[in-house]
Design a protein around this motif. Sequence first.
Motif, mmCIF file in Angstrom:
data_model
loop_
_atom_site.group_PDB
_atom_site.id
_atom_site.type_symbol
_atom_site.label_atom_id
_atom_site.label_comp_id
_atom_site.label_asym_id
_atom_site.label_seq_id
_atom_site.Cartn_x
_atom_site.Cartn_y
_atom_site.Cartn_z
ATOM 1 N N HIS A 103 -91.074 -2.249 30.543
ATOM 2 C CA HIS A 103 -90.107 -1.772 31.539
ATOM 3 C C HIS A 103 -88.792 -2.542 31.491
ATOM 4 N N MET A 130 -89.682 1.017 36.726
ATOM 5 C CA MET A 130 -89.323 2.005 35.706
ATOM 6 C C MET A 130 -90.598 2.594 35.112
ATOM 7 N N PRO A 133 -88.558 2.317 30.117
ATOM 8 C CA PRO A 133 -87.632 3.393 29.774
ATOM 9 C C PRO A 133 -87.890 3.952 28.370
ATOM 10 N N TRP A 164 -82.666 5.762 35.501
ATOM 11 C CA TRP A 164 -82.210 4.465 35.971
ATOM 12 C C TRP A 164 -80.841 4.165 35.378
ATOM 13 N N ARG A 174 -82.620 2.549 40.352
ATOM 14 C CA ARG A 174 -83.112 3.913 40.155
ATOM 15 C C ARG A 174 -82.100 4.892 40.705
#
Length: 175
Positions: A103, A130, A133, A164, A174
């Motif tokens: 993350h 997250m 990503p 994000w 976010r």
Amino acid sequence: MRLAAAFTLLASSALAANRLQAVPFLGAADSLFGAGIEGAGVDKAGSIYAVDFNDDALSAGQIAPSQTLLYQSSNNESLVNGIRFNIDSTGAEEAYIADATTHQVYKLTERDAATGTFAKSSVFCHDEGMLQPNDIAIAPLSGRIFLSGMNWTSDSVVGNGDLWTCDSSGLAKRL
């Protein structure tokens, strides 16, 4: 007369489209990338990069003009998913690598002009919230990066992903 000209234009456009044909740039027989190849990015010289170099989820490599390792995560839990390049405020090239399982996004700096490798790697932004990503986009004037992630399941529905942003200081938020 106008109708005839329109048909002629359509016919010539259709013929031109038929002449455009995609040609594989890198085939399975000569690729050093694994089945998880994705997250393509291009540096300022026009070289192409992707993740899963040497069939290794911890790595990113150059596809062209030659296939070489660019980045190798030291964290065995990493899954690098995407790479993007940017020019910082001093004119130096930097790269950002998305790591889906940890993350976070790594920032690569101090690029060696001769080898194309980066001397430094650090965590640019991180948030346990997250989903991944996965993909990265950069707003070059502000240095802000945008990240997307998806909760990959067989029954994924709208709303199972997230977006994000990380500002130039690395603060994750976010959207």
